[in-house]
Design a protein around this motif. Structure first.
Motif, PDB file in Angstrom:
ATOM      1  N   SER A 117       1.906  -2.498  -6.527  1.00 45.30           N
ATOM      2  CA  SER A 117       1.043  -2.718  -5.369  1.00 45.30           C
ATOM      3  C   SER A 117       1.486  -1.849  -4.201  1.00 45.30           C
ATOM      4  O   SER A 117       2.666  -1.539  -4.066  1.00 45.30           O
ATOM      5  CB  SER A 117       1.116  -4.175  -4.920  1.00 45.30           C
ATOM      6  OG  SER A 117       0.765  -5.034  -5.960  1.00 45.30           O
ATOM      7  N   ALA A 118       0.502  -1.522  -3.362  1.00 44.52           N
ATOM      8  CA  ALA A 118       0.786  -0.763  -2.148  1.00 44.52           C
ATOM      9  C   ALA A 118       0.343  -1.579  -0.944  1.00 44.52           C
ATOM     10  O   ALA A 118      -0.672  -2.275  -0.997  1.00 44.52           O
ATOM     11  CB  ALA A 118       0.041   0.569  -2.171  1.00 44.52           C
ATOM     12  N   VAL A 119       1.118  -1.479   0.133  1.00 41.36           N
ATOM     13  CA  VAL A 119       0.739  -2.092   1.398  1.00 41.36           C
ATOM     14  C   VAL A 119       0.885  -1.057   2.499  1.00 41.36           C
ATOM     15  O   VAL A 119       1.668  -0.107   2.387  1.00 41.36           O
ATOM     16  CB  VAL A 119       1.579  -3.354   1.735  1.00 41.36           C
ATOM     17  CG1 VAL A 119       1.334  -4.462   0.725  1.00 41.36           C
ATOM     18  CG2 VAL A 119       3.059  -3.031   1.851  1.00 41.36           C
ATOM     19  N   TYR A 120       0.089  -1.259   3.551  1.00 42.94           N
ATOM     20  CA  TYR A 120       0.179  -0.435   4.751  1.00 42.94           C
ATOM     21  C   TYR A 120       0.698  -1.317   5.880  1.00 42.94           C
ATOM     22  O   TYR A 120       0.307  -2.483   5.989  1.00 42.94           O
ATOM     23  CB  TYR A 120      -1.207   0.097   5.142  1.00 42.94           C
ATOM     24  CG  TYR A 120      -1.791   1.067   4.140  1.00 42.94           C
ATOM     25  CD1 TYR A 120      -1.561   2.432   4.261  1.00 42.94           C
ATOM     26  CD2 TYR A 120      -2.578   0.614   3.091  1.00 42.94           C
ATOM     27  CE1 TYR A 120      -2.112   3.322   3.343  1.00 42.94           C
ATOM     28  CE2 TYR A 120      -3.130   1.491   2.177  1.00 42.94           C
ATOM     29  CZ  TYR A 120      -2.887   2.840   2.305  1.00 42.94           C
ATOM     30  OH  TYR A 120      -3.428   3.719   1.396  1.00 42.94           O
ATOM     31  N   ALA A 121       1.565  -0.758   6.718  1.00 40.74           N
ATOM     32  CA  ALA A 121       2.054  -1.503   7.875  1.00 40.74           C
ATOM     33  C   ALA A 121       0.916  -1.688   8.868  1.00 40.74           C
ATOM     34  O   ALA A 121       0.114  -0.780   9.085  1.00 40.74           O
ATOM     35  CB  ALA A 121       3.213  -0.755   8.534  1.00 40.74           C
ATOM     36  N   PHE A 122       0.855  -2.864   9.471  1.00 42.57           N
ATOM     37  CA  PHE A 122      -0.130  -3.137  10.519  1.00 42.57           C
ATOM     38  C   PHE A 122       0.634  -3.427  11.798  1.00 42.57           C
ATOM     39  O   PHE A 122       1.510  -4.277  11.825  1.00 42.57           O
ATOM     40  CB  PHE A 122      -1.008  -4.340  10.159  1.00 42.57           C
ATOM     41  CG  PHE A 122      -2.045  -4.633  11.208  1.00 42.57           C
ATOM     42  CD1 PHE A 122      -3.245  -3.940  11.215  1.00 42.57           C
ATOM     43  CD2 PHE A 122      -1.802  -5.566  12.203  1.00 42.57           C
ATOM     44  CE1 PHE A 122      -4.202  -4.190  12.199  1.00 42.57           C
ATOM     45  CE2 PHE A 122      -2.753  -5.813  13.185  1.00 42.57           C
ATOM     46  CZ  PHE A 122      -3.947  -5.123  13.180  1.00 42.57           C
ATOM     47  N   SER A 123       0.325  -2.649  12.829  1.00 42.25           N
ATOM     48  CA  SER A 123       0.994  -2.862  14.107  1.00 42.25           C
ATOM     49  C   SER A 123      -0.023  -2.793  15.231  1.00 42.25           C
ATOM     50  O   SER A 123      -1.105  -2.246  15.080  1.00 42.25           O
ATOM     51  CB  SER A 123       2.104  -1.829  14.326  1.00 42.25           C
ATOM     52  OG  SER A 123       1.577  -0.529  14.258  1.00 42.25           O
ATOM     53  N   VAL A 162      -1.179  -4.761   5.368  1.00 40.71           N
ATOM     54  CA  VAL A 162      -2.523  -4.770   4.807  1.00 40.71           C
ATOM     55  C   VAL A 162      -2.394  -4.306   3.364  1.00 40.71           C
ATOM     56  O   VAL A 162      -1.851  -3.237   3.106  1.00 40.71           O
ATOM     57  CB  VAL A 162      -3.470  -3.826   5.599  1.00 40.71           C
ATOM     58  CG1 VAL A 162      -4.848  -3.794   4.956  1.00 40.71           C
ATOM     59  CG2 VAL A 162      -3.547  -4.229   7.059  1.00 40.71           C
ATOM     60  N   SER A 163      -2.895  -5.116   2.452  1.00 44.09           N
ATOM     61  CA  SER A 163      -2.833  -4.764   1.040  1.00 44.09           C
ATOM     62  C   SER A 163      -3.953  -3.798   0.710  1.00 44.09           C
ATOM     63  O   SER A 163      -5.061  -3.917   1.229  1.00 44.09           O
ATOM     64  CB  SER A 163      -2.971  -6.037   0.199  1.00 44.09           C
ATOM     65  OG  SER A 163      -2.921  -5.696  -1.165  1.00 44.09           O
ATOM     66  N   SER A 164      -3.669  -2.841  -0.165  1.00 41.28           N
ATOM     67  CA  SER A 164      -4.686  -1.844  -0.521  1.00 41.28           C
ATOM     68  C   SER A 164      -5.694  -2.377  -1.521  1.00 41.28           C
ATOM     69  O   SER A 164      -6.744  -1.789  -1.706  1.00 41.28           O
ATOM     70  CB  SER A 164      -4.003  -0.601  -1.094  1.00 41.28           C
ATOM     71  OG  SER A 164      -3.410  -0.901  -2.343  1.00 41.28           O
ATOM     72  N   ALA A 165      -5.373  -3.476  -2.191  1.00 38.81           N
ATOM     73  CA  ALA A 165      -6.283  -4.038  -3.186  1.00 38.81           C
ATOM     74  C   ALA A 165      -5.952  -5.515  -3.387  1.00 38.81           C
ATOM     75  O   ALA A 165      -4.849  -5.935  -3.081  1.00 38.81           O
ATOM     76  CB  ALA A 165      -6.126  -3.302  -4.518  1.00 38.81           C
ATOM     77  N   PRO A 166      -6.904  -6.278  -3.901  1.00 37.17           N
ATOM     78  CA  PRO A 166      -6.644  -7.716  -4.113  1.00 37.17           C
ATOM     79  C   PRO A 166      -5.563  -7.961  -5.158  1.00 37.17           C
ATOM     80  O   PRO A 166      -5.266  -7.139  -5.968  1.00 37.17           O
ATOM     81  CB  PRO A 166      -7.986  -8.271  -4.579  1.00 37.17           C
ATOM     82  CG  PRO A 166      -8.822  -7.113  -4.934  1.00 37.17           C
ATOM     83  CD  PRO A 166      -8.237  -5.896  -4.280  1.00 37.17           C
TER      84      PRO A 166
END
Length: 126
Positions: free
Chosen positions: A90-96, A122-126
């Motif tokens: 899984s990939a996630v993006y930082a949210f700031s 924020v997850s890139s996919a469910p």
């Protein structure tokens, strides 16, 4: 401890709040490799993008982690998400949130400072 640990696959150092949230920095040699794979000095073709995405996914695979924090050139992120997904990761993006504050500069003036406050992922996919 049910915390999910997340390997930092970005070129930036994880912030203290990101580390508290489970982001782990790779060793210096791996970080240098990640920076190199994320840095483009000329316009890449589709093949080069795919090769770099696969190499980054392989770093996660070799690390023992199953989640990566990613970020970088937008044209690389889609293929990187795909390469990670192909290996079951899984990939996630930082949210700031950007917060501006005014700081007295000591000379009768004011300096504006932007602080990016980490709020989550924020997850890139469910």
């Amino acid at each position: 401890n049910s915390m999910t640990y997340i390997l930092n696959l970005t070129q930036h150092a994880a912030t203290p709040p990101q580390i508290e949230a489970g982001v782990v920095e790779p060793d210096d040699t791996t970080k240098a490799e990640i920076r190199s794979l994320l840095t483009f000095t000329s316009i890449p073709d589709f093949f080069e993008i795919r090769v770099r995405a696969k190499a980054l996914a392989d770093i996660l695979n070799d690390s023992g982690f199953t989640v990566a924090m990613i970020g970088g050139a937008p044209y690389l992120m889609g293929p990187l998400e795909y390469a990670l997904k192909l290996q079951g990761y899984s990939a996630v993006y930082a949210f700031s949130r950007r917060e501006s504050t005014e700081v007295d500069d000591g000379n009768g003036g004011v300096r504006k400072v932007a602080v990016f406050r980490h709020l989550g992922f924020v997850s890139s996919a469910p």
